[in-house]
Design a protein around this motif. Structure first.
Motif, PDB file in Angstrom:
ATOM      1  N   GLY A 162       0.801  -1.210   0.000  1.00  0.00           N
ATOM      2  CA  GLY A 162       0.000   0.000   0.000  1.00  0.00           C
ATOM      3  C   GLY A 162       0.835   1.261   0.000  1.00  0.00           C
ATOM      4  N   GLY A 163       0.412   2.238  -0.788  1.00  0.00           N
ATOM      5  CA  GLY A 163       1.084   3.526  -0.840  1.00  0.00           C
ATOM      6  C   GLY A 163       2.362   3.530  -1.657  1.00  0.00           C
ATOM      7  N   HIS A 164       2.806   2.368  -2.110  1.00  0.00           N
ATOM      8  CA  HIS A 164       4.067   2.240  -2.817  1.00  0.00           C
ATOM      9  C   HIS A 164       3.832   2.047  -4.317  1.00  0.00           C
ATOM     10  CE1 HIS A 164       5.295   1.736   1.308  1.00  0.00           C
ATOM     11  NE2 HIS A 164       6.563   1.566   0.974  1.00  0.00           N
ATOM     12  N   GLY A 165       4.901   1.816  -5.032  1.00  0.00           N
ATOM     13  CA  GLY A 165       4.875   1.477  -6.451  1.00  0.00           C
ATOM     14  C   GLY A 165       6.038   0.544  -6.725  1.00  0.00           C
ATOM     15  N   GLY A 166       6.191   0.172  -7.964  1.00  0.00           N
ATOM     16  CA  GLY A 166       7.285  -0.718  -8.306  1.00  0.00           C
ATOM     17  C   GLY A 166       8.648  -0.165  -7.954  1.00  0.00           C
ATOM     18  N   TRP A 167       8.737   1.156  -7.820  1.00  0.00           N
ATOM     19  CA  TRP A 167      10.001   1.817  -7.469  1.00  0.00           C
ATOM     20  C   TRP A 167      10.624   1.282  -6.193  1.00  0.00           C
ATOM     21  CZ3 TRP A 167       9.535   3.901  -2.679  1.00  0.00           C
ATOM     22  CH2 TRP A 167       8.244   4.244  -2.248  1.00  0.00           C
ATOM     23  N   CYS A 168       9.801   0.795  -5.246  1.00  0.00           N
ATOM     24  CA  CYS A 168      10.342   0.391  -3.940  1.00  0.00           C
ATOM     25  C   CYS A 168      11.223  -0.854  -4.038  1.00  0.00           C
ATOM     26  CB  CYS A 168       9.219   0.171  -2.922  1.00  0.00           C
ATOM     27  SG  CYS A 168       8.170  -1.268  -3.245  1.00  0.00           S
ATOM     28  N   TYR A 169      11.129  -1.558  -5.155  1.00  0.00           N
ATOM     29  CA  TYR A 169      11.935  -2.764  -5.335  1.00  0.00           C
ATOM     30  C   TYR A 169      13.230  -2.508  -6.106  1.00  0.00           C
ATOM     31  CZ  TYR A 169       8.343  -6.003  -3.626  1.00  0.00           C
ATOM     32  OH  TYR A 169       7.459  -6.717  -2.849  1.00  0.00           O
ATOM     33  N   GLN A 170      13.531  -1.270  -6.433  1.00  0.00           N
ATOM     34  CA  GLN A 170      14.718  -0.995  -7.243  1.00  0.00           C
ATOM     35  C   GLN A 170      15.980  -1.657  -6.691  1.00  0.00           C
ATOM     36  OE1 GLN A 170      15.432   3.120  -8.239  1.00  0.00           O
ATOM     37  NE2 GLN A 170      13.327   3.428  -8.954  1.00  0.00           N
ATOM     38  N   PRO A 171      16.313  -1.509  -5.404  1.00  0.00           N
ATOM     39  CA  PRO A 171      17.562  -2.109  -4.920  1.00  0.00           C
ATOM     40  C   PRO A 171      17.586  -3.629  -5.043  1.00  0.00           C
ATOM     41  CG  PRO A 171      16.757  -0.441  -3.378  1.00  0.00           C
ATOM     42  CD  PRO A 171      15.650  -0.696  -4.357  1.00  0.00           C
ATOM     43  N   VAL A 172      16.471  -4.286  -4.735  1.00  0.00           N
ATOM     44  CA  VAL A 172      16.412  -5.743  -4.818  1.00  0.00           C
ATOM     45  C   VAL A 172      16.392  -6.193  -6.273  1.00  0.00           C
ATOM     46  CG1 VAL A 172      14.947  -7.751  -4.360  1.00  0.00           C
ATOM     47  CG2 VAL A 172      15.339  -6.054  -2.566  1.00  0.00           C
ATOM     48  N   ALA A 173      15.623  -5.514  -7.109  1.00  0.00           N
ATOM     49  CA  ALA A 173      15.538  -5.896  -8.519  1.00  0.00           C
ATOM     50  C   ALA A 173      16.905  -5.837  -9.187  1.00  0.00           C
ATOM     51  CB  ALA A 173      14.551  -4.987  -9.254  1.00  0.00           C
ATOM     52  N   ARG A 174      17.649  -4.792  -8.913  1.00  0.00           N
ATOM     53  CA  ARG A 174      18.971  -4.655  -9.531  1.00  0.00           C
ATOM     54  C   ARG A 174      19.912  -5.761  -9.085  1.00  0.00           C
ATOM     55  NH1 ARG A 174      18.851   1.863  -8.546  1.00  0.00           N
ATOM     56  NH2 ARG A 174      17.670   2.404 -10.432  1.00  0.00           N
ATOM     57  N   ARG A 175      19.809  -6.158  -7.827  1.00  0.00           N
ATOM     58  CA  ARG A 175      20.667  -7.236  -7.327  1.00  0.00           C
ATOM     59  C   ARG A 175      20.277  -8.573  -7.965  1.00  0.00           C
ATOM     60  NH1 ARG A 175      20.776  -3.196  -3.767  1.00  0.00           N
ATOM     61  NH2 ARG A 175      22.465  -3.010  -2.234  1.00  0.00           N
ATOM     62  N   LEU A 176      18.984  -8.829  -8.096  1.00  0.00           N
ATOM     63  CA  LEU A 176      18.547 -10.068  -8.732  1.00  0.00           C
ATOM     64  C   LEU A 176      18.945 -10.103 -10.205  1.00  0.00           C
ATOM     65  CD1 LEU A 176      14.966 -10.406  -7.200  1.00  0.00           C
ATOM     66  CD2 LEU A 176      16.952 -11.830  -6.653  1.00  0.00           C
ATOM     67  N   GLN A 177      18.800  -8.981 -10.880  1.00  0.00           N
ATOM     68  CA  GLN A 177      19.170  -8.917 -12.290  1.00  0.00           C
ATOM     69  C   GLN A 177      20.671  -9.126 -12.467  1.00  0.00           C
ATOM     70  OE1 GLN A 177      17.473  -5.058 -12.935  1.00  0.00           O
ATOM     71  NE2 GLN A 177      15.582  -5.861 -13.841  1.00  0.00           N
ATOM     72  N   ALA A 178      21.451  -8.618 -11.532  1.00  0.00           N
ATOM     73  CA  ALA A 178      22.909  -8.798 -11.612  1.00  0.00           C
ATOM     74  C   ALA A 178      23.304 -10.265 -11.491  1.00  0.00           C
ATOM     75  CB  ALA A 178      23.597  -7.980 -10.522  1.00  0.00           C
ATOM     76  N   LYS A 179      22.414 -11.067 -10.900  1.00  0.00           N
ATOM     77  CA  LYS A 179      22.644 -12.513 -10.788  1.00  0.00           C
ATOM     78  C   LYS A 179      22.084 -13.271 -11.983  1.00  0.00           C
ATOM     79  CE  LYS A 179      24.668 -12.622  -6.708  1.00  0.00           C
ATOM     80  NZ  LYS A 179      26.049 -13.161  -6.517  1.00  0.00           N
ATOM     81  N   GLY A 180      21.554 -12.549 -12.957  1.00  0.00           N
ATOM     82  CA  GLY A 180      21.071 -13.184 -14.176  1.00  0.00           C
ATOM     83  C   GLY A 180      19.603 -13.528 -14.198  1.00  0.00           C
TER      84      GLY A 180
END
Length: 240
Positions: free
Chosen positions: A10-28
């Motif tokens: 609630g109150g958030h958007g996809g932006w709140c996952y930026q740090p985690v998303a970038r780390r997961l993407q860096a792992k392929g």
């Protein structure tokens, strides 16, 4: 390589996952972090008909249009309502459900009922804007409520928080295929302060023991992105 669909609260958007998303993407890994209708960058599209079903249908559509299978659904807070509904509607496209300090609803339960103490407080601030009943009007104190105390991160978060359509919290979740949804693997990542009131024995039994906790604030994907990423990678490792 796993596919993650990260659903915000609630109150958030996809932006709140930026740090985690970038780390997961860096792992392929492949990562989707959509902002739900009326939230984040979609606030200009807010309308009176947005409710829990709208958000569930939106993520189901993402799975379908992107032709995703074995997706790891991650739901934070209110997002637990959404991913439960998504797995119920499209179990053939889901490989795992991860509840990130999230609601864990029963059939016929709304978030207002599920987390009454917190959501009733939000309801007291309900207001109407352009015909939409809204709660969680952004306030500089909200980052502290979400457990964010670093001043720079708190300011960054505050600038991105948006009001939440009340119907998302008041609409009851109606499960149509609960047996198939419950048969999907699940895991729980919990903030230690929110353990009281949770049925931890039930969570451990349903997740085959995949329950982790960390002593941090509710927005743990922002306060502890390395730790959260490590847990999600452990979940991915369980996928056949």
């Amino acid at each position: 390589m796993a596919t993650f669909v990260l659903v915000h609260g609630g109150g958030h958007g996809g932006w709140c996952y930026q740090p985690v998303a970038r780390r997961l993407q860096a792992k392929g890994h492949i990562v989707y972090a959509p902002s739900l209708p009326g939230m984040g960058e979609h606030t200009h599209q807010r309308h009176p008909d947005i409710d829990l079903d709208t958000h569930i249908d939106d993520v189901v559509a993402l799975l379908q249009w992107e032709d995703l299978t074995e997706a790891i659904l991650v739901g934070h807070s209110y997002g637990g309502m959404v991913i439960t509904g998504v797995a119920d509607r499209a179990p053939q496209r889901v490989g795992h459900r991860v509840y990130l300090d999230a609601a864990y609803p029963r059939d016929g339960e709304s978030l207002h009922e599920h987390a009454f103490a917190n959501i009733e407080g939000a309801r007291q601030g309900l207001y109407v804007e352009n015909g939409v009943e809204l709660v969680m009007k952004p306030d500089p104190i909200h980052p502290g409520f979400f457990g964010i105390h670093d001043p720079a991160l708190a300011q960054w978060t505050y600038e991105r928080l948006t009001p939440q359509p009340w119907a998302c919290f008041s609409q009851k979740l109606v499960l149509r295929n609960e047996a198939a949804m419950r048969a999907l693997p699940e895991s729980h990542i919990i903030c230690t302060p929110t353990i009281p009131g949770r049925d931890m024995d039930l969570l451990r039994a349903r997740s085959q023991g995949r329950v982790w906790d960390i002593d941090t604030g509710h927005d743990l994907m922002l306060t502890e992105p390395d730790w959260v990423t490590e847990r999600l990678l452990e979940v991915a490792a369980t996928m056949g």
